[in-house]
Design a protein around this motif. Structure first.
Motif, PDB file in Angstrom:
ATOM      1  N   SER A  73      10.536   4.748  -4.728  1.00  0.00           N
ATOM      2  CA  SER A  73       9.749   3.578  -5.106  1.00  0.00           C
ATOM      3  C   SER A  73       8.411   4.032  -5.667  1.00  0.00           C
ATOM      4  O   SER A  73       7.853   5.035  -5.214  1.00  0.00           O
ATOM      5  CB  SER A  73       9.538   2.686  -3.871  1.00  0.00           C
ATOM      6  N   GLY A  74       7.887   3.314  -6.659  1.00  0.00           N
ATOM      7  CA  GLY A  74       6.593   3.648  -7.230  1.00  0.00           C
ATOM      8  C   GLY A  74       5.490   3.566  -6.191  1.00  0.00           C
ATOM      9  O   GLY A  74       5.481   2.704  -5.321  1.00  0.00           O
ATOM     10  N   ASP A  75       4.521   4.485  -6.284  1.00  0.00           N
ATOM     11  CA  ASP A  75       3.489   4.600  -5.261  1.00  0.00           C
ATOM     12  C   ASP A  75       2.358   3.606  -5.446  1.00  0.00           C
ATOM     13  O   ASP A  75       1.776   3.510  -6.535  1.00  0.00           O
ATOM     14  CB  ASP A  75       2.892   6.021  -5.270  1.00  0.00           C
ATOM     15  N   TYR A  86      -1.368  -0.866   4.340  1.00  0.00           N
ATOM     16  CA  TYR A  86      -0.338   0.147   4.590  1.00  0.00           C
ATOM     17  C   TYR A  86      -0.448   1.314   3.609  1.00  0.00           C
ATOM     18  O   TYR A  86       0.555   1.850   3.148  1.00  0.00           O
ATOM     19  CB  TYR A  86       1.049  -0.513   4.576  1.00  0.00           C
ATOM     20  N   ASP A  87      -1.670   1.701   3.322  1.00  0.00           N
ATOM     21  CA  ASP A  87      -1.966   2.839   2.456  1.00  0.00           C
ATOM     22  C   ASP A  87      -2.593   3.905   3.350  1.00  0.00           C
ATOM     23  O   ASP A  87      -3.789   3.891   3.592  1.00  0.00           O
ATOM     24  CB  ASP A  87      -2.948   2.396   1.354  1.00  0.00           C
ATOM     25  N   ASP A 133       5.599  -0.399  -1.026  1.00  0.00           N
ATOM     26  CA  ASP A 133       5.559   0.161  -2.382  1.00  0.00           C
ATOM     27  C   ASP A 133       5.227   1.646  -2.320  1.00  0.00           C
ATOM     28  O   ASP A 133       4.091   2.062  -2.203  1.00  0.00           O
ATOM     29  CB  ASP A 133       4.546  -0.587  -3.256  1.00  0.00           C
ATOM     30  N   GLY A 134       6.285   2.449  -2.393  1.00  0.00           N
ATOM     31  CA  GLY A 134       6.116   3.891  -2.375  1.00  0.00           C
ATOM     32  C   GLY A 134       6.421   4.478  -1.020  1.00  0.00           C
ATOM     33  O   GLY A 134       7.147   3.913  -0.202  1.00  0.00           O
ATOM     34  N   GLY A 135       5.853   5.653  -0.771  1.00  0.00           N
ATOM     35  CA  GLY A 135       6.051   6.349   0.492  1.00  0.00           C
ATOM     36  C   GLY A 135       4.908   7.316   0.710  1.00  0.00           C
ATOM     37  O   GLY A 135       3.933   7.333  -0.048  1.00  0.00           O
ATOM     38  N   GLY A 160       0.784  -1.221   0.000  1.00  0.00           N
ATOM     39  CA  GLY A 160       0.000   0.000   0.000  1.00  0.00           C
ATOM     40  C   GLY A 160       0.816   1.270   0.000  1.00  0.00           C
ATOM     41  O   GLY A 160       0.302   2.343  -0.291  1.00  0.00           O
ATOM     42  N   GLY A 161       2.087   1.180   0.320  1.00  0.00           N
ATOM     43  CA  GLY A 161       2.925   2.376   0.344  1.00  0.00           C
ATOM     44  C   GLY A 161       2.948   3.019   1.707  1.00  0.00           C
ATOM     45  O   GLY A 161       2.531   4.166   1.887  1.00  0.00           O
ATOM     46  N   GLY A 162       3.426   2.295   2.698  1.00  0.00           N
ATOM     47  CA  GLY A 162       3.437   2.781   4.068  1.00  0.00           C
ATOM     48  C   GLY A 162       4.593   3.704   4.364  1.00  0.00           C
ATOM     49  O   GLY A 162       5.399   4.044   3.509  1.00  0.00           O
ATOM     50  N   ASN A 163       4.666   4.102   5.626  1.00  0.00           N
ATOM     51  CA  ASN A 163       5.735   4.993   6.064  1.00  0.00           C
ATOM     52  C   ASN A 163       6.777   4.227   6.859  1.00  0.00           C
ATOM     53  O   ASN A 163       6.464   3.605   7.874  1.00  0.00           O
ATOM     54  CB  ASN A 163       5.172   6.123   6.929  1.00  0.00           C
TER      55      ASN A 163
END
Length: 542
Positions: A167-169, A375-376, A417-419, A80-83
């Motif tokens: 990283s891609g979101d 994790y979005d 995936d992402g940030g 999901g692109g977590g922190n």
């Protein structure tokens, strides 16, 4: 002979096991089965096991036998692109010599979740599992879950490093997952999973949310989906077939002859029948083999049909309490007198991780991926997102405890995936802050709310456990953040290239056995050239 091919829930149409079509050549057969394996939801088929026996003649030892040149490897994929940056792992800019350093604190972390009062440069706002080790923020919920979960002895043998890379979101297309290359490295070192090569939480070709680099994918190593401790038991249904072929006593020529006999029967299947067969789950494939005459009788396969105690974490007295199975819970999560026990979310995720941990650490698989959704974070309450981070910390801590209980070294690769970027809104989160090792004090902490995806705020982490004793990282940060609290995309060759990041992870893994020089043989090239030392953080475990 006419038989029915059965799955666990459905019956396929009646099919004739021995058709009149010409037999396939070995080359045709391998090409067909490899192609079919690439589309399987349940991972490697029994045909892959048989082809290994027929062509390699290998009855090799499992990954858990004896001293391993390379340790067990598990990826933890937070979908999901977590922190991870700042609010959990300290990220810094460029330090002495122009290299990234956790201690090169940024002037402002406001866009990645921290208020000005929580800037680590103010002092007493960082924590490490061991003196001089990888630094976490003192208000990190991930660190809280990790530190509370780890048993005191295992904790003294853990270190890690972070990798600052864009990283891609919120996408599966990031080639984060190194599992195929890790399995290849192990196979080259003579380490072979006793039951399968790879296991994962999902039906994705990499076993998690993120993809594997395209060039790394080997259809014959595709992960078997393991969603719980009980799922691991199903592998016994087929994993011990090579033992039936070998019996522990057959010579290489006898083993090949037996496998050839089985494969010649497969050659007489029609194309449509073979396609249907490869779509069955693993236990159903075994039963179909029995029905179609691969094996002499049901009696001959009793030793591997319906087994499972050897791979069931719930039946393992060392692992069941670590993962909270059978209504057990670990005592260490309540240590320090703070009284906070695992939440239902943490317990659920530990149950999902238990099967993969047992298979990988027990030597039944070469590597595994544990993947969790949720994790979005944008516009969610910080108390809720911190709880997600805390759950991930519990999982990583439990995996390390499991390695300690089984006497195995372990490398964990953590990524998302992402940030995320945070906005001006400040919210309160209830955190347990560690004031001394294993001692926690409750605090209400002010943190910025995350508002949107931002892949330039991303990073990933390696953590490792060495059973013989602590091996510190040579450096705790690869790459750097800039003063806008974003990845410095020109700092290293991994900073703006996820595939290079994945290769750097593999290079570090190889370095544990002093094999970083074989990176080209494992991944196909060495993008770092003579600058590999820039991305290496791990020492030879010796």
């Amino acid at each position: 002979m006419t038989k029915k091919f059965r799955s666990q829930t459905d019956e396929f149409q009646t099919a004739q096991c021995h058709s009149s079509r010409p037999a396939l050549t070995r080359r045709d057969f391998l090409a067909r089965t490899a192609g079919a394996s690439a589309s399987l939801a349940f991972g490697p088929s029994i045909l892959g096991l048989l082809s290994n026996a027929a062509y390699a003649g290998c009855s090799g030892s499992g990954a858990g036998a004896g001293k391993r040149l390379l340790p067990a490897f598990i990826t933890v994929d937070l979908a999901g692109g977590g922190n991870l940056a700042a609010s959990n792992f300290i990220v810094g800019g460029k330090g002495p010599g122009g290299l990234g350093s956790q201690e090169a604190y940024l002037a402002d972390y406001g866009s990645i979740g921290l208020t000005a009062a929580s800037n680590p440069k103010l002092g007493n706002l960082t924590r490490s599992l061991n003196p001089g080790g990888l630094m976490f923020h003192s208000q990190s919920a991930f660190y809280e879950g990790l530190a509370r979960e780890l048993n005191p002895v295992a904790r003294t043998k853990v270190d890690g490093a972070i990798f600052c890379a864009r990283s891609g979101d919120d996408t599966q297309n990031n080639p984060h997952n190194p599992s195929y290359w890790v399995a290849k490295a192990q196979l080259q070192a003579g380490i072979r999973g006793e039951l399968t090569s790879l296991v994962g939480s999902t039906q994705n070709i990499a076993g998690g949310n993120a993809m594997a680099p395209v060039r790394s994918v080997d259809p014959m190593l595709r992960p078997v989906q393991i969603r719980s401790a009980a799922d691991a038991v199903n592998l016994v249904d087929v994993g011990l077939l090579p033992s039936w072929l070998d019996g522990g006593m057959a010579s290489t020529s006898q083993l090949k002859a037996r496998a050839d006999r089985v494969m010649s029967t497969v050659n007489r299947m029609s194309s449509s029948q073979l396609d249907k067969f490869t779509q069955l789950d693993l236990p159903s494939q075994v039963r179909s083999l029995v029905d179609c005459g691969y094996l002499k009788s049901q009696e001959s396969v009793k030793k591997y049909l319906g087994g499972g105690a050897a791979v069931d974490a719930a039946q393992d007295p060392k692992l069941a309490p670590i993962f909270g199975l059978n209504n057990t819970n670990t005592a260490q999560v309540a240590q320090g007198g703070s009284g906070r026990a695992r939440t239902a979310g943490a317990t659920q995720r530990l149950g999902q991780a238990a099967g993969i941990a047992k298979l990988v650490l027990g030597g039944f698989a070469n590597a595994g991926t544990v993947s969790f959704g949720g994790y979005d974070y944008h516009n969610d309450d910080r108390g809720e997102t911190d709880e997600q981070d805390r759950n991930a910390g519990h999982v990583v801590g439990a995996l390390i405890n499991a390695a300690a209980a089984l006497g195995q070294d372990l490398v964990i690769y953590l990524y998302t995936d992402g940030g995320l970027s945070s906005g001006a809104t400040v919210q309160t989160s209830a955190i347990q802050i560690e004031t001394a090792p294993g001692v926690f004090t409750a605090a209400n902490v002010q943190k910025h709310q995350f508002t949107g995806d931002n892949g330039t705020k991303s990073m990933s982490a390696l953590l490792w456990y060495r059973h013989a004793g602590l091996k510190m990282a040579t450096k705790h940060q690869v790459g750097a953040y800039n003063e806008s609290a974003s990845v410095d995309r020109g700092a290293t060759l991994i900073s703006d290239n996820v595939e290079n990041l994945t290769k750097a992870i593999v290079a570090n893994y190889l370095s544990i056995g002093g094999k970083e020089g074989s990176l080209v043989q494992v991944v196909g090239d060495n993008p770092f050239g003579g600058g590999m030392s820039d991305v290496l953080t791990m020492q030879n475990f010796g």
